[in-house]
Enzyme design. Structure first.
Site, PDB file in Angstrom:
ATOM      1  N   GLU A 245      11.371  -2.731   6.966  1.00 53.87           N
ATOM      2  CA  GLU A 245      11.738  -2.739   5.590  1.00 53.87           C
ATOM      3  C   GLU A 245      11.170  -1.376   4.948  1.00 53.87           C
ATOM      4  O   GLU A 245       9.863  -1.384   4.814  1.00 53.87           O
ATOM      5  CB  GLU A 245      11.103  -3.912   4.622  1.00 53.87           C
ATOM      6  N   CYS A 279       9.244  -0.735  -3.910  1.00 52.54           N
ATOM      7  CA  CYS A 279      10.267  -0.059  -3.134  1.00 52.54           C
ATOM      8  C   CYS A 279      11.631  -0.041  -3.811  1.00 52.54           C
ATOM      9  O   CYS A 279      12.443   0.624  -3.385  1.00 52.54           O
ATOM     10  CB  CYS A 279      10.248  -0.957  -1.676  1.00 52.54           C
TER      11      CYS A 279
HETATM   12  P1  NAD Z   1       3.052   3.621   5.998  1.00 49.83           P
HETATM   13  O1  NAD Z   1       4.368   3.559   6.727  1.00 49.83           O
HETATM   14  O2  NAD Z   1       2.214   4.789   5.622  1.00 49.83           O
HETATM   15  O3  NAD Z   1       2.096   2.285   6.227  1.00 49.83           O
HETATM   16  C1  NAD Z   1       2.665   1.062   6.528  1.00 49.83           C
HETATM   17  C2  NAD Z   1       1.615   0.556   7.647  1.00 49.83           C
HETATM   18  O4  NAD Z   1       1.915   1.054   8.831  1.00 49.83           O
HETATM   19  C3  NAD Z   1       0.293   0.800   7.425  1.00 49.83           C
HETATM   20  O5  NAD Z   1      -0.360  -0.760   7.648  1.00 49.83           O
HETATM   21  C4  NAD Z   1      -0.338   1.520   8.420  1.00 49.83           C
HETATM   22  O6  NAD Z   1      -1.681   1.723   8.736  1.00 49.83           O
HETATM   23  C5  NAD Z   1       0.716   1.314   9.413  1.00 49.83           C
HETATM   24  N1  NAD Z   1       0.844   2.424  10.398  1.00 49.83           N
HETATM   25  C6  NAD Z   1       0.623   3.664  10.104  1.00 49.83           C
HETATM   26  N2  NAD Z   1       1.250   4.363  11.357  1.00 49.83           N
HETATM   27  C7  NAD Z   1       1.475   3.363  12.266  1.00 49.83           C
HETATM   28  C8  NAD Z   1       1.823   3.446  13.471  1.00 49.83           C
HETATM   29  N3  NAD Z   1       2.101   4.726  14.397  1.00 49.83           N
HETATM   30  N4  NAD Z   1       2.122   2.287  14.223  1.00 49.83           N
HETATM   31  C9  NAD Z   1       2.147   1.093  13.503  1.00 49.83           C
HETATM   32  N5  NAD Z   1       1.760   1.004  12.465  1.00 49.83           N
HETATM   33  C10 NAD Z   1       1.399   2.042  11.669  1.00 49.83           C
HETATM   34  O7  NAD Z   1       3.727   3.110   4.347  1.00 49.83           O
HETATM   35  P2  NAD Z   1       2.781   2.861   3.148  1.00 49.83           P
HETATM   36  O8  NAD Z   1       2.340   4.303   2.338  1.00 49.83           O
HETATM   37  O9  NAD Z   1       1.380   1.753   3.406  1.00 49.83           O
HETATM   38  O10 NAD Z   1       3.769   2.168   2.129  1.00 49.83           O
HETATM   39  C11 NAD Z   1       4.445   2.646   1.210  1.00 49.83           C
HETATM   40  C12 NAD Z   1       5.830   2.630   1.611  1.00 49.83           C
HETATM   41  O11 NAD Z   1       6.296   1.250   1.968  1.00 49.83           O
HETATM   42  C13 NAD Z   1       7.066   3.100   0.566  1.00 49.83           C
HETATM   43  O12 NAD Z   1       7.890   4.036   1.322  1.00 49.83           O
HETATM   44  C14 NAD Z   1       7.760   1.927   0.133  1.00 49.83           C
HETATM   45  O13 NAD Z   1       8.886   2.311  -0.437  1.00 49.83           O
HETATM   46  C15 NAD Z   1       7.708   1.146   1.362  1.00 49.83           C
HETATM   47  N6  NAD Z   1       8.100  -0.206   0.951  1.00 49.83           N
HETATM   48  C16 NAD Z   1       9.206  -0.796   1.544  1.00 49.83           C
HETATM   49  C17 NAD Z   1       9.234  -2.236   1.138  1.00 49.83           C
HETATM   50  C18 NAD Z   1      10.789  -2.851   1.482  1.00 49.83           C
HETATM   51  O14 NAD Z   1      10.662  -4.007   1.491  1.00 49.83           O
HETATM   52  N7  NAD Z   1      11.824  -2.205   1.714  1.00 49.83           N
HETATM   53  C19 NAD Z   1       8.399  -2.849   0.565  1.00 49.83           C
HETATM   54  C20 NAD Z   1       7.198  -2.427   0.254  1.00 49.83           C
HETATM   55  C21 NAD Z   1       6.935  -0.956   0.392  1.00 49.83           C
END
Ligand code: NAD
Length: 507
Positions: A245, A279
């Site tokens: 997502e 999002c």
């Molecule tokens: P991010 O991708 O930076 O981090 C998300 C999670 O992934 C964190 O817990 C992080 O520690 C982890 N992570 C980082 N590197 C990783 C790796 N190599 N392997 C596994 N896990 C790893 O995202 P963010 O900045 O925390 O969140 C914001 C984003 O989330 C925005 O783009 C937003 O649109 C999106 N979002 C999408 C939805 C949806 O349902 N489509 C809902 C909420 C947020």
């Protein structure tokens, strides 16, 4: 100054967080080591084995108890979430607490039906030879990796679905909001859920990577496109099923015949709710020239009346992460440098000491600007004048993202036609967003906004393996292969497929 830092002490990795409201120190927590992650998996596997044998009625009872605990603990949940995010109290209650309770009651009511064995009526000649049923088996241990913008709800919602369907869950919450993620485990402990069924591992991306390397039976990832791509690669190498997502850049199309007052309300709410860190927030607004002036005036009036503060009852709260505040600032500056005009806001809020960006209305934008291309995630109402609805739709689809969109018209059949041509996972008509909180329907993005679904029957069942069991009615042998048996099959094919009536009968 950063909202979270990593420091090392005695060979341990420590995550230190501060509040975006005022940079006050919040917590210092040890990050999970590789050994901790492996141990969590071994505990989860044992817990899941026993849980999968618990009846669905008893699983539902545990979740119902969790709902009671969340209700009792709501003030604490709100306090922790606000300390880590600076959300207005109303948004903490609605987005995090209400949605969690709603998700529990929704899935508890449907879990038994959705997990029941399904008898499948076979088609064609096979119906005379075999019977079939599909059973829904838990996958095992599910890895749930979550972001910071809905730190409690985005962690607990997948957990509810995966537990009801007989799995165990290991959550890796965002490093920006670790305590809000940890609350999920706490709620299950307080509810007396079996030990180790829900575990939270604190840390940054390294812990997320380690989680995948321990081969969970599915990864449910919510976060950015960039990380989603890495997660997909890691899961692909290990052949682990996953759902992603990801981010969005939702467009809003304001048609000639829309109700401008309602559309303007929707635009401001869609852009500024959760300080724009949503999002399916509205990030691009296309307004036909015949209604443009009216729409801008009304939008400006509403946005200018919004109260931003670090107090409980503000309309617009903080940006949760300094990195995001920098992105918002960069996008606005890039737009202004390329000719956009700020009507209100347009800068960090200098009256507040924390991470606050002023609710902003920006016009004269175009697709050469980052603010129309990349996810901004800020309280920015970003309006572009277009000649007509065709141009609006063309521009709405001119994006690498495809999460959601919204169309404003008083002609619902026209709205439905436009909605069908929107290249997004979902669309709303005369509403600001297709909400993640509509549990009835699958939620998932197109293009770079995601892979797979959460929520709805489709999302719920994705935590199961749908296993067909075929029961032969009588043992059938096709041997020996002879010219005669070949001819018989040829005749049967002719009978069943060359004739329209039989095709319909057996199809
Ligand atoms: P991010 O991708 O930076 O981090 C998300 C999670 O992934 C964190 O817990 C992080 O520690 C982890 N992570 C980082 N590197 C990783 C790796 N190599 N392997 C596994 N896990 C790893 O995202 P963010 O900045 O925390 O969140 C914001 C984003 O989330 C925005 O783009 C937003 O649109 C999106 N979002 C999408 C939805 C949806 O349902 N489509 C809902 C909420 C947020």
């Amino acid at each position: 100054m950063a909202i979270f830092n990593i420091k090392y002490a005695d060979n341990k990795k420590i995550l230190c967080t501060q509040s975006p409201k005022d940079y006050s120190p919040l917590t210092e927590i040890e990050c999970a080591s590789k050994e901790d992650v492996a141990k969590a998996f071994s505990l989860a596997r044992n817990a899941q084995k026993q849980w999968s044998e618990v009846s669905i009625e008893d699983r539902i009872s545990v979740l119902e108890k969790v709902a009671e605990i969340i209700s009792q603990q709501k003030d604490r949940i709100i306090e922790v979430v606000i300390s880590e995010t600076g959300k207005p109290k109303q948004e903490a209650l609605s987005m995090e607490v209400y949605s969690a309770l709603d998700s529990i009651v929704f899935y508890c009511k449907r879990a038994k039906k959705w997990l029941a064995d399904e008898t499948i009526k076979l088609h064609g000649p096979m119906r005379f030879l075999k019977k079939c049923k599909v059973i829904f088996k838990p996958r095992g241990v599910i890895g749930i990796i979550t972001p910071w913008n809905g730190p409690f709800i985005l962690s607990i919602n997948p957990v509810i679905q995966c537990l009801l369907s007989g799995n165990a869950a290991i959550i890796k919450p965002s490093e920006v909001t670790p305590m809000s993620g940890r609350l999920v485990e706490e709620m299950f402990v307080l509810a007396g859920a079996p030990k180790n069924l829900v575990q939270v591992l604190i840390g940054d991306g390294e812990v997320g990577e380690a989680l995948i390397l321990n081969k969970p039976d599915k990864i449910s990832f919510t976060g950015s496109v960039a990380t989603g791509r890495k997660v997909a690669e890691s899961c692909g190498k290990l052949l682990i099923p996953f759902s992603l997502e990801l981010g969005g850049k939702d467009a809003m199309v304001v048609c000639d015949d829309s109700n401008i007052k309602e559309a303007a309300q929707g635009a401001v709410m869609g852009s500024c709710m959760n300080a724009g860190q949503y999002c399916c927030g509205t990030e691009r607004i296309y307004v036909t020239e015949s209604r443009y002036d009216e729409f801008v005036t009304e939008t400006l009036r509403i946005t200018s009346s919004l109260v931003q503060s670090d107090q409980e009852f503000a309309d617009v709260g903080a940006t949760f992460w300094d990195k995001q505040l920098d992105i918002i600032d960069e996008h606005v500056k890039d737009a202004v440098a390329k000719g956009a005009k700020i009507l209100v806001g347009g800068s960090k809020n200098s009256k507040l000491s924390g991470l606050y960006y002023l609710p902003t209305v920006i016009v004269d934008v175009d697709h050469s600007m980052k603010i129309m291309q990349e996810e901004t995630f800020g309280p920015i109402v970003c309006i572009m004048k277009v000649q007509n609805e065709e141009e609006a739709m063309r521009l709405a689809n001119d994006s690498k993202y495809g999460l959601n969109g919204n169309i404003w018209t008083q002609n619902i059949s026209k709205g439905l036609k436009l909605a069908r041509s929107l290249e997004t996972g979902a669309c709303s008509i005369n509403d600001m967003a297709m909400s993640y909180g509509l549990n009835e329907v699958p939620f998932g993005g197109l293009k770079e906004s995601g892979v797979g679904f959460v929520n709805g029957k489709e999302g719920f069942r994705s935590y199961c393996h749908a296993m067909p069991i075929v029961i032969g009615k009588k043992p059938s042998s096709v041997y020996p292969y002879t010219e005669k048996s070949y001819k018989q099959l040829e005749q049967a094919i002719k009978l069943f497929f060359d004739n329209k009536f039989f095709r319909k009968l057996f199809g």
